[in-house]
Write an enzyme that holds these catalytic residues in place. Structure first.
Site: not given
Ligand code: NI
Length: 156
Positions: A46, A51, A91-92, A133-134, A137
């Site tokens: 995701g 991000q 997480c990216l 999770h998203e 964010h």
């Molecule tokens: Ni993340």
């Protein structure tokens, strides 16, 4: 379509509450295209708009099915949750970090697609975690804020 830079969680943009999308214009469509391309390249599950440095309530999810399918969520709202699951999550935006989290096992998310149509996505297990999770964010929260503790792996 273009690949955008993924910002690290040290960037202040990652800690702000995102604004809803008022109008799905060309800029938003380009953003969605770029986010899908960026997520595909990063091989992640995701990606949320902050991000890539955009403070809008948008995230995209890779369903991890064959063939690849990406779902775009505009102004998403988690309207129902059930059960619990726990495990480690990455997480990216935080390379090399994994946190132990407790998440719902199932979620129902209401959102708009790129045509402005409302849909409801029902996610289980990994998809439920990804939606939570998203969504976090979009409220300026990262895995560092939501995890119970950092998970260290032997091969790190
Ligand atoms: Ni993340």
């Amino acid at each position: 379509m273009a690949i955008r830079n993924i910002v690290p969680d040290t960037d202040e943009v990652m800690h702000k509450v995102c604004r809803p999308v008022a109008k799905i214009d060309d800029k938003i469509i380009t953003l969605l295209d770029d986010m899908v391309e960026t997520l595909k390249k990063a091989e992640g599950v995701g990606l949320a708009a902050p991000q890539v440095g955009v403070l809008r309530r948008i995230f995209v999810i890779n369903t991890m099915e064959e063939p690849e399918e990406f779902i775009e969520f505009i102004n998403p709202e988690i309207i129902e949750t059930s059960g619990t699951q726990e495990g480690s999550e990455g997480c990216l935006s935080i390379q090399g970090f994994e946190g132990f989290v407790v998440r719902p096992m199932k979620v129902k998310v209401k959102a708009l697609n790129r045509f402005g149509e409302e849909f409801i996505f029902e996610g289980e297990e990994l998809m439920a975690r990804a939606c939570c999770h998203e969504s976090d964010h979009l409220d300026g929260k990262t895995i560092r804020d939501t995890c119970e503790y950092e998970v260290f792996r032997e091969d790190d």
